[in-house]
Design a protein around this motif. Structure first.
Motif, mmCIF file in Angstrom:
data_model
loop_
_atom_site.group_PDB
_atom_site.id
_atom_site.type_symbol
_atom_site.label_atom_id
_atom_site.label_comp_id
_atom_site.label_asym_id
_atom_site.label_seq_id
_atom_site.Cartn_x
_atom_site.Cartn_y
_atom_site.Cartn_z
ATOM 1 N N ALA A 70 0.844 -1.197 0.000
ATOM 2 C CA ALA A 70 0.000 0.000 0.000
ATOM 3 C C ALA A 70 0.874 1.240 0.000
ATOM 4 O O ALA A 70 1.801 1.351 0.819
ATOM 5 N N SER A 71 0.564 2.178 -0.877
ATOM 6 C CA SER A 71 1.429 3.342 -1.042
ATOM 7 C C SER A 71 0.661 4.459 -1.739
ATOM 8 O O SER A 71 -0.347 4.225 -2.407
ATOM 9 N N TYR A 72 1.148 5.688 -1.595
ATOM 10 C CA TYR A 72 0.603 6.807 -2.342
ATOM 11 C C TYR A 72 1.059 6.796 -3.806
ATOM 12 O O TYR A 72 0.474 7.469 -4.648
ATOM 13 N N LEU A 73 2.107 6.070 -4.102
ATOM 14 C CA LEU A 73 2.741 6.168 -5.410
ATOM 15 C C LEU A 73 1.918 5.469 -6.491
ATOM 16 O O LEU A 73 1.622 4.280 -6.400
ATOM 17 N N HIS A 74 1.574 6.236 -7.543
ATOM 18 C CA HIS A 74 0.960 5.655 -8.737
ATOM 19 C C HIS A 74 2.067 5.215 -9.683
ATOM 20 O O HIS A 74 2.972 5.995 -9.997
ATOM 21 N N THR A 75 2.007 3.983 -10.143
ATOM 22 C CA THR A 75 2.983 3.478 -11.106
ATOM 23 C C THR A 75 2.272 2.949 -12.336
ATOM 24 O O THR A 75 1.067 2.668 -12.306
ATOM 25 N N HIS A 76 3.015 2.853 -13.430
ATOM 26 C CA HIS A 76 2.454 2.316 -14.669
ATOM 27 C C HIS A 76 3.124 0.980 -14.928
ATOM 28 O O HIS A 76 4.312 0.915 -15.250
ATOM 29 N N TRP A 77 2.350 -0.093 -14.807
ATOM 30 C CA TRP A 77 2.928 -1.429 -14.847
ATOM 31 C C TRP A 77 3.495 -1.805 -16.214
ATOM 32 O O TRP A 77 4.296 -2.740 -16.310
ATOM 33 N N ALA A 78 3.127 -1.111 -17.271
ATOM 34 C CA ALA A 78 3.698 -1.416 -18.580
ATOM 35 C C ALA A 78 5.207 -1.196 -18.575
ATOM 36 O O ALA A 78 5.937 -1.822 -19.349
ATOM 37 N N ALA A 79 5.674 -0.310 -17.689
ATOM 38 C CA ALA A 79 7.111 -0.056 -17.589
ATOM 39 C C ALA A 79 7.853 -1.236 -16.985
ATOM 40 O O ALA A 79 9.059 -1.383 -17.200
ATOM 41 N N GLU A 80 7.149 -2.074 -16.230
ATOM 42 C CA GLU A 80 7.756 -3.225 -15.559
ATOM 43 C C GLU A 80 6.722 -4.345 -15.526
ATOM 44 O O GLU A 80 6.057 -4.575 -14.509
ATOM 45 N N PRO A 81 6.530 -5.043 -16.671
ATOM 46 C CA PRO A 81 5.478 -6.074 -16.741
ATOM 47 C C PRO A 81 5.616 -7.160 -15.690
ATOM 48 O O PRO A 81 4.643 -7.852 -15.369
ATOM 49 N N GLY A 82 6.817 -7.316 -15.131
ATOM 50 C CA GLY A 82 7.012 -8.318 -14.091
ATOM 51 C C GLY A 82 6.169 -8.069 -12.860
ATOM 52 O O GLY A 82 5.917 -8.992 -12.076
ATOM 53 N N VAL A 83 5.711 -6.842 -12.661
ATOM 54 C CA VAL A 83 4.852 -6.525 -11.520
ATOM 55 C C VAL A 83 3.571 -7.351 -11.578
ATOM 56 O O VAL A 83 3.171 -8.000 -10.600
ATOM 57 N N ALA A 84 2.906 -7.328 -12.727
ATOM 58 C CA ALA A 84 1.643 -8.073 -12.856
ATOM 59 C C ALA A 84 1.878 -9.574 -12.778
ATOM 60 O O ALA A 84 1.110 -10.304 -12.135
ATOM 61 N N ARG A 85 2.949 -10.058 -13.418
ATOM 62 C CA ARG A 85 3.225 -11.499 -13.377
ATOM 63 C C ARG A 85 3.517 -11.953 -11.955
ATOM 64 O O ARG A 85 3.045 -13.018 -11.515
ATOM 65 N N ARG A 86 4.291 -11.159 -11.212
ATOM 66 C CA ARG A 86 4.609 -11.505 -9.831
ATOM 67 C C ARG A 86 3.359 -11.536 -8.976
ATOM 68 O O ARG A 86 3.155 -12.449 -8.162
ATOM 69 N N PHE A 87 2.472 -10.521 -9.181
ATOM 70 C CA PHE A 87 1.246 -10.437 -8.392
ATOM 71 C C PHE A 87 0.352 -11.647 -8.655
ATOM 72 O O PHE A 87 -0.176 -12.254 -7.700
ATOM 73 N N VAL A 88 0.169 -12.004 -9.910
ATOM 74 C CA VAL A 88 -0.700 -13.144 -10.236
ATOM 75 C C VAL A 88 -0.111 -14.435 -9.724
ATOM 76 O O VAL A 88 -0.845 -15.310 -9.205
ATOM 77 N N GLU A 89 1.204 -14.592 -9.791
ATOM 78 C CA GLU A 89 1.829 -15.806 -9.268
ATOM 79 C C GLU A 89 1.624 -15.906 -7.751
ATOM 80 O O GLU A 89 1.364 -16.990 -7.213
ATOM 81 N N ARG A 90 1.714 -14.776 -7.042
ATOM 82 C CA ARG A 90 1.438 -14.783 -5.609
ATOM 83 C C ARG A 90 -0.022 -15.155 -5.340
ATOM 84 O O ARG A 90 -0.319 -15.812 -4.332
ATOM 85 N N CYS A 91 -0.921 -14.730 -6.227
ATOM 86 C CA CYS A 91 -2.326 -15.121 -6.077
ATOM 87 C C CYS A 91 -2.498 -16.629 -6.186
ATOM 88 O O CYS A 91 -3.336 -17.228 -5.522
ATOM 89 N N ARG A 92 -1.703 -17.230 -7.039
ATOM 90 C CA ARG A 92 -1.783 -18.691 -7.225
ATOM 91 C C ARG A 92 -1.265 -19.451 -6.005
ATOM 92 O O ARG A 92 -1.756 -20.532 -5.682
ATOM 93 N N THR A 93 -0.253 -18.893 -5.374
ATOM 94 C CA THR A 93 0.458 -19.645 -4.330
ATOM 95 C C THR A 93 0.102 -19.246 -2.909
ATOM 96 O O THR A 93 0.491 -19.946 -1.971
ATOM 97 N N SER A 94 -0.604 -18.140 -2.725
ATOM 98 C CA SER A 94 -0.890 -17.675 -1.355
ATOM 99 C C SER A 94 -2.008 -18.497 -0.725
ATOM 100 O O SER A 94 -2.805 -19.133 -1.405
#
Length: 475
Positions: A451-475
């Motif tokens: 959680a943060s105030y910072l807005h980021t654009h995930w297209a700059a670092e597609p690994g963000v979305a892949r990491r998040f979805v993988e955590r969804c699979r394993t959590s």
């Protein structure tokens, strides 16, 4: 009309000498006017702004997309543009601030001028002529000559008082050799109410927003030479060689799920398999700030993305494995969000279970213990409140703690835009360390929560979305 290949789509950049000149009215009105003539219009906005793209989407019937050379890097401006422009007849790009204004202290970076050059797009300069006549020639000449690589193809004169005023202005601009492509008379402004962070988003205005966009379209159609504007756009030619549309990656086919309705939101009636985790994304009037590419990246990473409305839905979508809460205006809807106690409890239960939760700005406030004294989700032991101080600007950040979004040490650029304060501003494991313009830590990483105030654009670092979805699979 036969659509152009994306690499050669006709395109215009609508810019101005400064903010407040009328470029949003002209850009949105032009989009609406061209759409009304049967063209498929691709809408774009320079910079991190979330609100204007909502009006652009209403004008065109297509998703409004941002082009931000600071958040995503100059190298992604062309590919992201081509991604949005697929299948379109013409693209209209609304600039930000003044034509040559960009990230503070970074030269032309993130300016409208830089984006126009990256796209090889002609610029239409919207000039507020309300307090000048012949002096407009000096202003236009200065903007035309400042950077020879920026092609200003025409001028639209705004807030013109009379026929005689128009005559004087045209004569002055003609002396510079730049065509006048439109004249908009001084009139009561189209109703687009503002508040502490700019225009009120489309999602909050309903039919009033539709009426406003319709009025903008009529104003531009009546006062501008649409044929000349389209002709200028067609002169843009292809983008630099080697440019290809950005892609989020292949989107997997999801298993069939029967849909049912709850609180006005379609929700699958059963959980999907663990291989396709369900990611709930907050929407509705309180959470309107999001980039379209985020959900596209989540889907490409294998998630099923389901939108819910925290103002209306009393529980998270069935089978939610991860939660994304973007920006918006929870401070405006604090009473309603607080009153929806069942959903607050549902969000807290998910967060405390260790499931991945990504919260930006408004999402951060919603996860706090309270907002302006009203109970929120209580996921974070922090209190949020409105402030008189506007926090605004680009940020160069590095991830301080390992999280569902990024590993420690991951460097990303972001943007802050808020009139609220969270106390404390960082947890025991902060989300980000700000490198510029000031050094500080900010945000919270707790359990699966980022959680943060910072807005980021995930297209700059597609690994963000892949990491998040993988955590969804394993959590």
């Amino acid at each position: 009309m036969v659509t152009s290949p994306a690499s050669a789509v006709p395109r215009l950049v609508i810019a101005a000498p400064s903010s407040g000149s009328g470029k949003t009215t002209v850009a949105t009105g032009l989009m609406a006017a061209l759409t009304g003539r049967g063209l498929a219009v691709s809408p774009h906005k320079v910079g991190p702004d979330y609100i204007d793209p909502g009006y652009h989407a209403l004008a065109t019937g297509r998703v409004g997309r941002n082009l931000d050379a600071y958040l995503c890097g100059p190298e992604l401006v062309g590919p992201l543009f081509l991604h949005g422009a697929r299948g379109c007849d013409i693209a209209v790009v609304e600039g930000v601030m003044g034509l040559y204004d960009g990230a503070a202290g970074e030269g032309e970076l993130a300016s409208t001028a830089q984006v126009a050059k990256l796209l090889r797009a002609p610029v239409v300069l919207v000039v507020d002529a309300s307090s000048q006549s012949r002096s407009v020639a000096a202003l236009v000449h200065g903007f035309v000559s400042w950077d020879p690589e920026v092609r200003i193809g025409g001028v639209i004169l705004n807030k013109v008082a009379s026929d005689r005023h128009e005559e004087l202005l045209r004569e002055a601009v003609d002396s510079v050799g730049v065509p006048v492509l439109g004249v908009l008379r001084r009139a009561a402004p189209v109703e687009t109410p503002s508040r502490h962070l700019g225009l009120v988003p489309v999602a909050e205005r309903g039919s009033d927003a539709v009426d406003a966009v319709t009025a903008m379209g009529a104003q531009v159609a009546a006062g501008c030479d649409l044929e000349a504007l389209v002709g200028l756009a067609r002169a843009a030619g292809p983008l630099p060689g080697g440019s290809a549309p950005w892609t989020p990656g292949p989107v997997p086919t999801l298993p069939h799920a029967r849909m049912r309705s709850r609180g006005g939101t379609p929700i699958p009636s059963r959980s999907v398999e663990k291989s396709t985790p369900r990611v709930a994304v907050a929407g509705g009037a309180a959470f309107t700030f999001s980039y379209a590419e985020h959900t596209e990246l989540l889907a490409a990473a294998g998630a099923e993305v389901v939108t819910f409305d925290p103002l209306r839905d009393e529980e998270l979508p069935e089978g939610t494995a991860g939660l994304v809460i973007g920006g918006g205006f929870p401070e405006v809807y604090a009473a309603e969000l607080s009153a929806n106690e069942p959903l607050r409890k549902s969000v807290a239960e998910l967060a405390f279970s260790g499931a991945p939760v990504a919260a930006e700005c408004a999402g951060l406030l919603y996860l706090c213990r309270e907002l302006d004294g009203r109970p929120m989700c209580g996921v974070l032991d922090a209190a949020a409140r409105m402030s008189e101080r506007l926090t605004l600007g680009y940020r160069d950040a590095v991830a301080v703690s390992d999280s569902a979004l990024a590993g420690a040490g991951t460097r990303m650029r972001g943007h802050e835009f808020h009139r609220t304060v969270v106390e404390p501003g960082a947890g025991a494991a902060p989300a980000w360390g700000m490198r510029a313009p000031e050094r500080r830590v900010e945000g919270f990483v707790e359990r699966g929560v980022h959680a943060s105030y910072l807005h980021t654009h995930w297209a700059a670092e597609p690994g963000v979305a892949r990491r998040f979805v993988e955590r969804c699979r394993t959590s």
